[in-house]
Design an enzyme around this catalytic site. Structure first.
Site, PDB file in Angstrom:
ATOM      1  N   SER A  65       0.825  -1.211   0.000  1.00 22.45           N
ATOM      2  CA  SER A  65       0.000   0.000   0.000  1.00 22.45           C
ATOM      3  C   SER A  65       0.856   1.255   0.000  1.00 22.45           C
ATOM      4  O   SER A  65       2.028   1.241   0.359  1.00 22.45           O
ATOM      5  CB  SER A  65      -0.915   0.005   1.230  1.00 22.45           C
ATOM      6  OG  SER A  65      -1.669  -1.176   1.283  1.00 22.45           O
TER       7      SER A  65
HETATM    8  N1  SAH Z   1      -1.120  -4.851   3.860  1.00 24.94           N
HETATM    9  C1  SAH Z   1      -0.260  -5.172   2.741  1.00 24.94           C
HETATM   10  C2  SAH Z   1      -0.872  -4.889   1.402  1.00 24.94           C
HETATM   11  C3  SAH Z   1      -1.985  -5.797   1.125  1.00 24.94           C
HETATM   12  S1  SAH Z   1      -2.377  -6.110  -0.557  1.00 24.94           S
HETATM   13  C4  SAH Z   1       1.098  -4.527   2.862  1.00 24.94           C
HETATM   14  O1  SAH Z   1       1.339  -3.811   3.839  1.00 24.94           O
HETATM   15  O2  SAH Z   1       1.944  -4.787   1.995  1.00 24.94           O
HETATM   16  C5  SAH Z   1      -3.783  -7.123  -0.221  1.00 24.94           C
HETATM   17  C6  SAH Z   1      -3.464  -8.498   0.254  1.00 24.94           C
HETATM   18  O3  SAH Z   1      -4.684  -9.104   0.624  1.00 24.94           O
HETATM   19  C7  SAH Z   1      -2.829  -9.377  -0.821  1.00 24.94           C
HETATM   20  O4  SAH Z   1      -1.598  -9.870  -0.396  1.00 24.94           O
HETATM   21  C8  SAH Z   1      -3.851 -10.504  -0.990  1.00 24.94           C
HETATM   22  O5  SAH Z   1      -3.266 -11.777  -1.227  1.00 24.94           O
HETATM   23  C9  SAH Z   1      -4.557 -10.478   0.337  1.00 24.94           C
HETATM   24  N2  SAH Z   1      -5.897 -11.087   0.351  1.00 24.94           N
HETATM   25  C10 SAH Z   1      -6.904 -10.940  -0.540  1.00 24.94           C
HETATM   26  N3  SAH Z   1      -7.955 -11.688  -0.159  1.00 24.94           N
HETATM   27  C11 SAH Z   1      -7.604 -12.301   1.007  1.00 24.94           C
HETATM   28  C12 SAH Z   1      -8.268 -13.210   1.898  1.00 24.94           C
HETATM   29  N4  SAH Z   1      -9.503 -13.657   1.699  1.00 24.94           N
HETATM   30  N5  SAH Z   1      -7.590 -13.618   2.992  1.00 24.94           N
HETATM   31  C13 SAH Z   1      -6.329 -13.206   3.237  1.00 24.94           C
HETATM   32  N6  SAH Z   1      -5.653 -12.367   2.435  1.00 24.94           N
HETATM   33  C14 SAH Z   1      -6.292 -11.918   1.336  1.00 24.94           C
END
Ligand code: SAH
Length: 217
Positions: A65
């Site tokens: 992010s």
């Molecule tokens: N917080 C992260 C950025 C997240 S990007 C950082 O600091 O880098 C969003 C993430 O959510 C991705 O890695 C994706 O794999 C995850 N995601 C999407 N759906 C999900 C689910 N149902 N359970 C767990 N993770 C999920």
């Protein structure tokens, strides 16, 4: 300090400046941003852009992010030092590392095993002892570790998942981007009261989608 080290400190300060420019004032959040090097959560040529206030690609087609959004979400959570926090969407692990500086314990879950493994490596390098990263479908939350004082979802949901609402302690706060994948989403702050849930819309955001089930990488 040698000139190269001084240049690195100055470069890292860009993230704090971006957070302040976005309106973040909470000194605990600003200190956490200053203390965690975003570069450790990026690979290859993207590492050189670690201190830009922009989202960047990470493995498995996901994104780390934007730093000012990480800061705004961390502030909006109103985390106290005794809190237990759940993050859904570990991604690079950067947001979880920031949360670990604000809370007593952080659980973070991602559907991609590769991302969880790499995030664990970064937590180890930073000696963060209070973050637990797990592979799982975060839309179900973590029933064994619930209830949580705070929940942060870092992927966009069409609606706040009901298991997560159920795992939020009374008085607890959840921050979740709500909206479709192909549209502008709204960052929503949910507060659980004795009577139910209060919803407040914070700002427009853009996140990758929250998907059910595990990822294959
Ligand atoms: N917080 C992260 C950025 C997240 S990007 C950082 O600091 O880098 C969003 C993430 O959510 C991705 O890695 C994706 O794999 C995850 N995601 C999407 N759906 C999900 C689910 N149902 N359970 C767990 N993770 C999920």
């Amino acid at each position: 300090m040698d000139p190269a080290a001084a240049a690195r400190v100055e470069e890292r300060a860009r993230i704090v400046i971006a957070a302040r420019a976005a309106g973040v004032r909470d000194s605990r959040v600003l200190n956490a941003l200053e203390g965690i090097d975003r570069r450790l959560f990026l690979k290859g040529h993207f590492a050189a852009r670690a201190y830009e206030d922009t989202p960047l690609p990470i493995p498995c087609g996901q994104t780390i992010s934007q730093p000012s959004v990480v800061a705004l979400m961390s502030e909006a959570l109103e985390i106290a030092p005794g809190h237990t926090v759940l993050e859904v969407g570990t991604g690079s692990g950067y947001q979880a590392a920031i949360l670990s500086r604000l809370a007593r314990r952080v659980y973070t879950v991602d559907r991609f095993p590769t991302l969880v493994r790499e995030a664990q490596g970064a937590f180890g390098a930073l000696k963060l002892a209070n973050v637990v990263a797990m592979v799982g479908d975060g839309t179900r939350g973590l029933p064994m570790q619930a209830p949580f004082d705070r929940i942060l979802v870092t992927a966009a949901a069409e609606d706040p998942p009901s298991p997560l609402l159920a795992q939020l302690r009374e008085g607890g706060v959840m921050i979740v981007p709500v909206g479709r994948d192909d549209a502008v989403q709204t960052l929503v702050k949910v507060r659980r009261t004795s009577a139910g849930f209060d919803y407040e819309e914070l700002r427009p955001v853009r996140f990758v989608p929250l998907l059910e089930g595990l990822g294959h990488d």
